[in-house]
Write a protein that holds these residues in place. Structure first.
Motif, PDB file in Angstrom:
ATOM      1  N   ASP A 119      86.311 -14.343 -42.191  1.00 20.90           N
ATOM      2  CA  ASP A 119      85.701 -13.430 -43.157  1.00 20.90           C
ATOM      3  C   ASP A 119      84.195 -13.612 -43.276  1.00 20.90           C
ATOM      4  N   GLY A 120      83.604 -14.372 -42.341  1.00 22.19           N
ATOM      5  CA  GLY A 120      82.163 -14.547 -42.365  1.00 22.19           C
ATOM      6  C   GLY A 120      81.741 -15.948 -42.739  1.00 22.19           C
ATOM      7  N   PHE A 121      80.476 -16.084 -43.137  1.00 21.48           N
ATOM      8  CA  PHE A 121      79.927 -17.391 -43.503  1.00 21.48           C
ATOM      9  C   PHE A 121      80.331 -17.752 -44.925  1.00 21.48           C
ATOM     10  N   LEU A 122      80.772 -18.978 -45.104  1.00 20.07           N
ATOM     11  CA  LEU A 122      81.192 -19.467 -46.407  1.00 20.07           C
ATOM     12  C   LEU A 122      80.244 -20.594 -46.818  1.00 20.07           C
ATOM     13  N   THR A 123      79.406 -20.342 -47.828  1.00 18.68           N
ATOM     14  CA  THR A 123      78.384 -21.305 -48.229  1.00 18.68           C
ATOM     15  C   THR A 123      78.978 -22.551 -48.861  1.00 18.68           C
ATOM     16  N   ASN A 124      78.446 -23.699 -48.431  1.00 15.79           N
ATOM     17  CA  ASN A 124      78.780 -24.958 -49.097  1.00 15.79           C
ATOM     18  C   ASN A 124      77.591 -25.459 -49.918  1.00 15.79           C
ATOM     19  N   THR A 125      76.386 -25.440 -49.308  1.00 20.21           N
ATOM     20  CA  THR A 125      75.183 -25.891 -50.005  1.00 20.21           C
ATOM     21  C   THR A 125      74.014 -24.967 -49.679  1.00 20.21           C
ATOM     22  N   TYR A 126      73.305 -24.545 -50.712  1.00 17.20           N
ATOM     23  CA  TYR A 126      72.113 -23.704 -50.548  1.00 17.20           C
ATOM     24  C   TYR A 126      70.950 -24.358 -51.269  1.00 17.20           C
ATOM     25  N   GLN A 127      69.785 -24.418 -50.599  1.00 13.65           N
ATOM     26  CA  GLN A 127      68.597 -25.005 -51.192  1.00 13.65           C
ATOM     27  C   GLN A 127      67.417 -24.046 -51.062  1.00 13.65           C
ATOM     28  N   GLU A 128      66.552 -24.069 -52.062  1.00 12.79           N
ATOM     29  CA  GLU A 128      65.388 -23.180 -52.047  1.00 12.79           C
ATOM     30  C   GLU A 128      64.210 -23.842 -52.754  1.00 12.79           C
ATOM     31  N   LYS A 129      63.035 -23.730 -52.128  1.00 12.30           N
ATOM     32  CA  LYS A 129      61.807 -24.242 -52.740  1.00 12.30           C
ATOM     33  C   LYS A 129      60.697 -23.231 -52.524  1.00 12.30           C
ATOM     34  N   ARG A 130      60.137 -22.731 -53.600  1.00  7.97           N
ATOM     35  CA  ARG A 130      59.069 -21.735 -53.540  1.00  7.97           C
ATOM     36  C   ARG A 130      57.738 -22.399 -53.853  1.00  7.97           C
ATOM     37  N   GLY A 131      56.932 -22.579 -52.815  1.00  7.79           N
ATOM     38  CA  GLY A 131      55.622 -23.184 -53.032  1.00  7.79           C
ATOM     39  C   GLY A 131      55.748 -24.562 -53.645  1.00  7.79           C
ATOM     40  N   ASN A 132      54.984 -24.796 -54.713  1.00  3.25           N
ATOM     41  CA  ASN A 132      55.025 -26.124 -55.344  1.00  3.25           C
ATOM     42  C   ASN A 132      55.970 -26.177 -56.542  1.00  3.25           C
ATOM     43  N   THR A 133      56.926 -25.246 -56.591  1.00  2.00           N
ATOM     44  CA  THR A 133      57.946 -25.302 -57.641  1.00  2.00           C
ATOM     45  C   THR A 133      59.000 -26.339 -57.266  1.00  2.00           C
ATOM     46  N   GLU A 134      59.892 -26.649 -58.194  1.00  2.00           N
ATOM     47  CA  GLU A 134      60.918 -27.649 -57.951  1.00  2.00           C
ATOM     48  C   GLU A 134      61.967 -27.139 -56.954  1.00  2.00           C
ATOM     49  N   LEU A 135      62.499 -28.060 -56.174  1.00  2.00           N
ATOM     50  CA  LEU A 135      63.584 -27.738 -55.254  1.00  2.00           C
ATOM     51  C   LEU A 135      64.829 -27.370 -56.051  1.00  2.00           C
ATOM     52  N   LEU A 136      65.443 -26.236 -55.689  1.00  2.00           N
ATOM     53  CA  LEU A 136      66.687 -25.799 -56.318  1.00  2.00           C
ATOM     54  C   LEU A 136      67.836 -26.006 -55.343  1.00  2.00           C
TER      55      LEU A 136
END
Length: 269
Positions: A119-136
């Motif tokens: 059924d496609g890709f199944l997310t386990n972990t997603y991370q995002e960091k925009r510039g100098n903001t905190e890592l989510l």
């Protein structure tokens, strides 16, 4: 005789390892996608909203204030690594030279890992960091999606109950590689690292999409909006490869900005 048996055993082991590695390579694939990111912004509209609401702008929002009308501001490179039953997508957004100098070379960094299913890709972990903001960080743990800042070794800052098929802001675009595009509207549970939302994407019209000096047949899918969720989202998937040729994100009214992401070239898949 003893040496011969030892030699044969070693040869069998090497053969088994070789077959195993050949099998692994047959299921391994790395594909790189490069995009141009354009922003259309109205800084005065955003400034008026902030003044009225009393909110403070995020550090990454400075890019909106530097945009006059509509302009290309960044290049995004997505590296999609596929294995037999796993995927890893790493995405880096790099500002153009002028903005990079003004904003101290801030980058948009995103990363998604998970499993590949029928059924496609199944997310386990997603991370995002925009510039100098905190890592989510958003991570599936049993029947919960836990949300973290900076590190998943610290207590979560929030969570959401969840079962079923989870996507993220990276996997939405690559969800239909190797699968048929949906014939009708679909509901997609998506995380952006902060929360979990359900996007209803409506199948729209086909179009001969101007692309790379020619035309490519594409199908438009667009997100429904409501009074409580005014942010718009649409993506044009190539009819042949099912990869995103263009994505358009209309941010909530208070931002006064639209983000458009265009694929530069369809890679070999």
């Amino acid at each position: 005789m003893k040496n011969t048996s030892s030699f044969l055993a070693t040869a069998r082991l090497i053969l088994l390892l070789s077959v195993s590695l050949l099998g692994f390579s047959a299921f391994a694939q790395s594909i790189q996608f490069e995009y141009d990111l354009k922003i259309t912004a109205d800084p005065a509209k955003r400034a008026a909203y902030l003044k009225q609401s009393g909110d403070a702008p995020s550090p990454y929002e400075q890019v909106f204030n530097l945009v006059k009308g509509s302009m290309s501001v960044a290049t995004i490179v997505d590296k999609v690594d596929l294995r037999k039953d796993q995927y890893h997508i790493n995405s880096t957004g790099t500002l153009g030279s002028v903005l990079a100098t003004v904003l101290a070379d801030q980058k948009l960094l995103r990363d998604s890992v998970g499993s590949v299913t029928k059924d496609g890709f199944l997310t386990n972990t997603y991370q995002e960091k925009r510039g100098n903001t905190e890592l989510l960080i958003a991570r599936v743990e049993k029947n919960l999606i836990n949300f973290y800042k900076v590190s998943s070794r610290t207590p979560p800052v929030g969570s959401a109950p969840f079962t079923g098929h989870l996507m993220d802001m990276l996997t939405v675009g690559y969800q239909f590689m190797g699968r048929d595009l949906p014939a009708k509207s679909i509901a997609l549970p998506v995380t952006d690292g902060r929360s979990l939302k359900t996007y209803t994407l409506v199948r729209g019209e086909p179009w001969d999409f101007p692309f790379d000096g020619g035309k490519v047949r594409a199908i438009r899918f667009y997100k429904t909006t409501s009074k409580d969720d005014t942010a718009s989202f649409e993506v044009w998937f190539s009819e042949k490869e099912h990869v995103p040729l263009r994505s358009v994100i209309g941010l909530n009214a208070q931002y006064g900005a639209t983000i458009q992401v265009d694929l530069k070239k369809i890679p070999a898949i």
